[in-house]
Design a protein around this motif. Structure first.
Motif, mmCIF file in Angstrom:
data_model
loop_
_atom_site.group_PDB
_atom_site.id
_atom_site.type_symbol
_atom_site.label_atom_id
_atom_site.label_comp_id
_atom_site.label_asym_id
_atom_site.label_seq_id
_atom_site.Cartn_x
_atom_site.Cartn_y
_atom_site.Cartn_z
ATOM 1 N N VAL A 53 0.817 -1.216 0.000
ATOM 2 C CA VAL A 53 0.000 0.000 0.000
ATOM 3 C C VAL A 53 0.852 1.267 0.000
ATOM 4 N N SER A 54 2.133 1.160 0.402
ATOM 5 C CA SER A 54 2.959 2.361 0.503
ATOM 6 C C SER A 54 3.797 2.627 -0.737
ATOM 7 N N ILE A 55 3.994 1.640 -1.570
ATOM 8 C CA ILE A 55 4.949 1.788 -2.667
ATOM 9 C C ILE A 55 4.509 2.845 -3.683
ATOM 10 N N LEU A 56 3.209 2.917 -4.008
ATOM 11 C CA LEU A 56 2.752 3.875 -5.018
ATOM 12 C C LEU A 56 2.844 5.319 -4.531
ATOM 13 N N PRO A 57 2.267 5.680 -3.352
ATOM 14 C CA PRO A 57 2.397 7.080 -2.913
ATOM 15 C C PRO A 57 3.827 7.502 -2.656
ATOM 16 N N LEU A 58 4.663 6.597 -2.124
ATOM 17 C CA LEU A 58 6.055 6.959 -1.870
ATOM 18 C C LEU A 58 6.821 7.141 -3.171
ATOM 19 N N ALA A 59 6.527 6.318 -4.178
ATOM 20 C CA ALA A 59 7.178 6.472 -5.481
ATOM 21 C C ALA A 59 6.826 7.830 -6.098
ATOM 22 N N LEU A 60 5.547 8.221 -5.999
ATOM 23 C CA LEU A 60 5.129 9.520 -6.520
ATOM 24 C C LEU A 60 5.802 10.657 -5.761
ATOM 25 N N TYR A 61 5.870 10.504 -4.453
ATOM 26 C CA TYR A 61 6.468 11.543 -3.607
ATOM 27 C C TYR A 61 7.941 11.762 -3.963
ATOM 28 N N PHE A 62 8.711 10.698 -4.058
ATOM 29 C CA PHE A 62 10.139 10.846 -4.351
ATOM 30 C C PHE A 62 10.381 11.238 -5.812
ATOM 31 N N TYR A 63 9.475 10.889 -6.702
ATOM 32 C CA TYR A 63 9.569 11.364 -8.085
ATOM 33 C C TYR A 63 9.454 12.885 -8.123
ATOM 34 N N LEU A 64 8.471 13.406 -7.375
ATOM 35 C CA LEU A 64 8.297 14.860 -7.328
ATOM 36 C C LEU A 64 9.482 15.532 -6.641
ATOM 37 N N LEU A 65 10.016 14.916 -5.603
ATOM 38 C CA LEU A 65 11.104 15.509 -4.835
ATOM 39 C C LEU A 65 12.412 15.557 -5.615
ATOM 40 N N PHE A 66 12.731 14.481 -6.344
ATOM 41 C CA PHE A 66 14.050 14.380 -6.978
ATOM 42 C C PHE A 66 14.057 14.717 -8.466
ATOM 43 N N TYR A 67 12.932 14.522 -9.136
ATOM 44 C CA TYR A 67 12.959 14.606 -10.597
ATOM 45 C C TYR A 67 12.069 15.716 -11.155
ATOM 46 N N HIS A 68 10.829 15.767 -10.738
ATOM 47 C CA HIS A 68 9.870 16.665 -11.374
ATOM 48 C C HIS A 68 10.146 18.131 -11.054
ATOM 49 N N TYR A 69 10.497 18.418 -9.802
ATOM 50 C CA TYR A 69 10.735 19.800 -9.382
ATOM 51 C C TYR A 69 12.212 20.026 -9.091
ATOM 52 N N GLU A 70 12.652 21.257 -9.303
ATOM 53 C CA GLU A 70 14.011 21.651 -8.937
ATOM 54 C C GLU A 70 13.960 22.288 -7.551
ATOM 55 N N ILE A 71 14.315 21.519 -6.561
ATOM 56 C CA ILE A 71 14.252 21.970 -5.177
ATOM 57 C C ILE A 71 15.664 22.268 -4.697
ATOM 58 N N HIS A 72 15.802 23.344 -3.949
ATOM 59 C CA HIS A 72 17.126 23.763 -3.472
ATOM 60 C C HIS A 72 17.802 22.610 -2.725
ATOM 61 N N PRO A 73 19.085 22.350 -3.012
ATOM 62 C CA PRO A 73 19.776 21.205 -2.400
ATOM 63 C C PRO A 73 19.751 21.203 -0.871
ATOM 64 N N ALA A 74 19.880 22.393 -0.256
ATOM 65 C CA ALA A 74 19.876 22.453 1.209
ATOM 66 C C ALA A 74 18.516 22.012 1.763
ATOM 67 N N LEU A 75 17.448 22.453 1.123
ATOM 68 C CA LEU A 75 16.106 22.066 1.565
ATOM 69 C C LEU A 75 15.863 20.586 1.296
ATOM 70 N N GLN A 76 16.331 20.135 0.146
ATOM 71 C CA GLN A 76 16.207 18.712 -0.195
ATOM 72 C C GLN A 76 16.958 17.842 0.822
ATOM 73 N N ARG A 77 18.116 18.320 1.251
ATOM 74 C CA ARG A 77 18.908 17.580 2.237
ATOM 75 C C ARG A 77 18.155 17.452 3.564
ATOM 76 N N SER A 78 17.549 18.555 4.019
ATOM 77 C CA SER A 78 16.797 18.520 5.275
ATOM 78 C C SER A 78 15.623 17.547 5.194
ATOM 79 N N ILE A 79 14.939 17.546 4.043
ATOM 80 C CA ILE A 79 13.812 16.632 3.862
ATOM 81 C C ILE A 79 14.287 15.187 3.905
ATOM 82 N N LEU A 80 15.439 14.911 3.298
ATOM 83 C CA LEU A 80 15.958 13.542 3.280
ATOM 84 C C LEU A 80 16.418 13.095 4.665
#
Length: 424
Positions: free
Chosen positions: A48-75
């Protein structure tokens, strides 16, 4: 309240308290029940978790350009949350033995007349989730906030409110307070957040209404804080009364928390305003550990439940989501995510206010011969759904209701997309 969140009979908690007290008074050694609970349903959780988590990390790493420092904190927060998942999975069986020794258990009403209906199910296991969540949130401060951070005061105030609500929920599990008192508990728990809140108290007037109001932005002042307090009361109690079957309380929290994650990452990626991005990142920092620990609890609470979550969990989860909606400045979106809970609340109003007789448990009627649930005339979404779509097994009914929850969240995303640029 009219519809108890527990599938277990509420009188068990009350009875358990009196039994426990008597044993203390006599100073006699207690009987222990160290029989292990069933293993967590890890395969189900993974599916049940694989689909929403896959979408979430796709948006985080690929779809949007998020500042590296903010991305690091989220990770970093995500890594801590993952550790929290495994820690919660390990701690729940340990805590189950302790609550059984203190006679905090329930019997599953929806399995009455079957062998499962005579099993003592440990109660109030939401306390484990609350404790692990708070530890993760506090540890995360070391990695993300400096001593002079503008967000640190509100972050700690949010944790204080969540901690307060977890404590009051556990008190309710032990003392079984009347439902009218339950309305006051979130109000008390929200005080640290309301007192420390330093954000704006303004609302943006919808574009179609600007010619009539004459303003684009309206400052509500103390009325806005009153609204935040009422939102906390609604979120905590709405999860508490939309319940009655295995997995529903935790399941709806998981669905809403997943939607909040997706919403936050979309807002961060679509904005160039650092303060706006930080507000939604603040929300992420609290929702990721909430989702991880809740998934761990769901692995034990899914049908057939090995543990019951208690008021402790529903109050904790409701307050956490209210806090992230308030401090992330998306309370309107949050309310649409809560659409099934809003419908359930409206259906419950006649019974909650005494216009219609309100039984102690507003649960469906279980037939031990067929194993199916039948809807009663009580005003809950669970019963209304059964009356409309017919009898169902408990596991299938919960899956349907969580699908409705997911559809409600998708409707919110669609509504925001259609109204973007026109409504605000």
């Amino acid at each position: 309240m009219g519809a108890r969140k527990r599938v277990a009979t509420t009188i068990n908690t009350t009875t358990a308290t009196s039994i426990s007290t008597d044993k203390k008074a006599d100073h006699k050694p207690q009987e222990t029940n160290d029989s292990p609970i069933a293993s967590p349903k890890s395969g189900f959780i993974f599916k049940v978790s694989i689909l929403p988590l896959a979408l979430y990390f796709y948006l985080l790493f690929y779809h949007y350009e998020i500042h590296p420092a903010l991305q690091r904190s989220i990770l970093i927060n995500a890594a801590l949350s993952l550790a929290g998942f495994f820690l919660t999975v390990k701690l729940i069986p340990v805590a189950s033995r302790y609550v059984l020794r203190r006679n905090l258990f329930g019997f599953d009403i929806n399995k009455k007349g079957t062998p499962h209906g005579n099993v003592k199910v440990p109660e109030s296991l939401g306390i484990v989730v609350g404790i692990v969540f708070l530890v993760l949130a506090i540890v995360f401060q070391y990695f993300n906030f400096t001593a002079d951070s503008n967000w640190l005061v509100e972050y700690n105030a949010a944790l204080a409110s969540i901690c307060f609500m977890t404590l009051l929920g556990f008190v309710d599990d032990v003392l079984d307070v009347p439902w009218r008192v339950k309305l006051l508990l979130p109000t008390i728990a929200a005080l640290p957040l309301l007192m420390a809140y330093a954000g704006h108290t303004t609302i943006i007037i919808p574009k179609p209404l600007i010619p009539y109001v004459g303003l684009e932005v309206l400052d509500l002042g103390w009325i806005y804080k009153l609204y935040m307090g009422l939102l906390a009361v609604f979120c905590t109690n709405s999860i508490n009364i939309h319940a009655g079957i295995n997995g529903l309380e935790v399941g709806q929290t998981v669905v809403i928390a997943s939607a909040i994650l997706i919403h936050n990452i979309m807002q961060i990626g679509a904005s160039v305003d650092p303060e706006y991005q930080q507000a939604h990142a603040f929300s992420l920092y609290l929702v990721q550990p909430l989702l991880a620990t809740s998934m761990a609890l769901l692995s034990y609470n899914w049908y057939p439940s090995s543990v019951f979550v208690g008021d402790t969990y529903t109050y904790f989860a409701g307050m956490t989501m209210a806090v992230v909606g308030i401090l992330g400045h998306f309370s309107e979106t949050l309310l649409i995510f809560f659409l099934p809970q809003v419908i359930n609340f409206l259906l419950s109003l006649p019974q909650l206010f005494g216009f219609v007789h309100c039984p102690r448990h507003r649960l469906p009627r279980f037939d031990p011969q067929t194993g199916l649930l039948t809807g009663t005339n009580d005003g809950t979404l669970v019963n209304v759904y059964l009356r409309i779509f017919g009898r169902k097994s408990e596991s299938l009914l919960c899956a349907h209701l969580l699908l409705v929850q997911g559809i409600g969240c998708c409707f919110c995303f669609l509504l925001r997309y259609l109204l973007a640029g026109w409504y605000k």
